[in-house]
Design a protein around this motif. Structure first.
Motif, PDB file in Angstrom:
ATOM      1  N   GLN A 177     -51.849  26.754  64.952  1.00  0.00           N
ATOM      2  CA  GLN A 177     -52.440  25.631  65.681  1.00  0.00           C
ATOM      3  C   GLN A 177     -51.644  24.344  65.453  1.00  0.00           C
ATOM      4  OE1 GLN A 177     -54.709  26.167  68.038  1.00  0.00           O
ATOM      5  NE2 GLN A 177     -54.276  24.048  68.583  1.00  0.00           N
ATOM      6  N   ASP A 181     -50.148  22.121  68.344  1.00  0.00           N
ATOM      7  CA  ASP A 181     -50.459  20.687  68.435  1.00  0.00           C
ATOM      8  C   ASP A 181     -49.177  19.856  68.514  1.00  0.00           C
ATOM      9  OD1 ASP A 181     -53.120  21.318  68.330  1.00  0.00           O
ATOM     10  OD2 ASP A 181     -53.395  20.735  66.233  1.00  0.00           O
ATOM     11  N   SER A 184     -47.610  20.272  71.862  1.00  0.00           N
ATOM     12  CA  SER A 184     -48.357  19.624  72.955  1.00  0.00           C
ATOM     13  C   SER A 184     -47.984  18.148  73.088  1.00  0.00           C
ATOM     14  CB  SER A 184     -49.860  19.778  72.726  1.00  0.00           C
ATOM     15  OG  SER A 184     -50.265  18.934  71.663  1.00  0.00           O
TER      16      SER A 184
END
Lengths: 222, 222
Positions: A177, A181, A184
């Motif tokens: 994750q 992140d 992104s």
């Protein structure tokens, strides 16, 4: 004091050479993929699995960049239709001129794909267009989940990001994750594919992405 | 055509800056260690274990090179007496000028060791003397057993070679003898230490080597 005159157009010459490579490959009808990562992220292993999976319908050539040795080319030679080893000496990335030289050794019309395996380095290759159509960046699980934020330029320019060696997620602390992140914030365009060349995870997704890229590009160059 | 004049002495200036760094650290009585490897080989983790193990008798400072972020410095900050993050932007290695700038932030007389954690890169850092006294090169098991032959310059100049993440030897194919053989052709001087920062293997040998280097250097600078 002695002076050396450096012509400002060196970078422009590099861009021109990249453009010329792209035009030659466009004319031959092949898609070129610049494969970049740190040393040991699994570029060669990925190609060892990818080339046979693509099959005889879409034959591949490989240009392999390394400082020294032909070890990667030795591994890929039996699989690809043609393999060219480019030894860069102390050069920390491939240059469009070296790629042009490699392309001259190949009968380009034979191939559907040319994979350009860059020198293992997360910094310098990011700055050089080689004339490729798409850029694939590998990050391997053992390298750690902090690398996207630490080497942003490479990931920013990627058309696909492959998280390799996911079979090691079981034995290593790695926060996927966190990688998602960080990505992104840099690049929302590139698909993120979780892959294990060893175990086969994600290979279908990767091969589908490659086929899709080739289709898009064939339509574009028509 | 427009021309840019580049003064030939750039490399000489770099060497001079490295020499000046070394003189400052000699005068302060501290040993500087340039730590180099690919991204994710475990440089920061090694320092996280090393600095507390060295103890208050031999206090440490760390200069950390990264393109972006303070993630490594954040990890080391609580452990080292002082930590300086150097963000190189797109720079693929630390330069002696950046190290000089980092050293200016420190009261050098406080320290026994300064660790200089270079940018994760197996190519470019090898070419630059930063003013360190010794060079340590890490290779991690997941990177593969072919890396010494493929990146010879880095290993040639090492004063110690650490094989890190040996806890992963159980789950990965890795031929240590191949690495030893490749090293034996490049560098017979540097000890080869098999290490797992996670499990503790090899830490005694590494700490003994560090202490030995400091002793040799203290005798030399007396």
């Amino acid at each position: 004091m002695k002076q050396i005159h450096v012509v400002e157009s060196v970078l422009k010459a590099s861009e021109a050479a990249a453009g010329e490579n792209r035009r030659r490959m466009d004319a031959a009808g092949l898609l070129a993929i610049n494969v970049m990562s740190a040393p040991g992220s699994g570029k060669t292993t990925l190609l060892e699995k990818t080339i046979p999976a693509l099959g005889a319908q879409t034959p591949c050539a490989v240009l392999v960049g390394d400082l020294q040795t032909t070890r990667d080319a030795d591994r890929l030679g039996p699989l690809a239709v043609e393999t060219v080893q480019i030894n860069t000496g102390k050069g920390c990335h491939l240059t469009p001129g070296q790629v042009a030289e490699g392309l001259r050794r190949l009968d380009l019309r034979q191939f559907a794909y040319v994979f350009i395996e860059n020198v293992g380095n997360m910094v310098c290759p990011a700055a050089f267009d080689l004339g490729e159509h798409v850029r694939v960046v590998l990050l391997s699980v053992p390298e750690g989940d902090d690398k996207v934020a630490k080497y942003p330029t490479l990931f920013q320019k990627a058309d696909a990001v492959l998280l390799t060696k996911v079979d090691l997620l079981e034995v290593l602390d790695f926060d996927i994750q966190r990688v998602r992140d960080d990505l992104s914030r840099l690049n929302t365009r590139a698909p993120f594919i979780e892959l294990s060349s060893k175990r086969g995870d994600g290979m279908d997704q990767w091969l589908a992405w490659l086929a899709g890229q080739r289709e898009v590009w064939l339509n574009y160059t028509k």
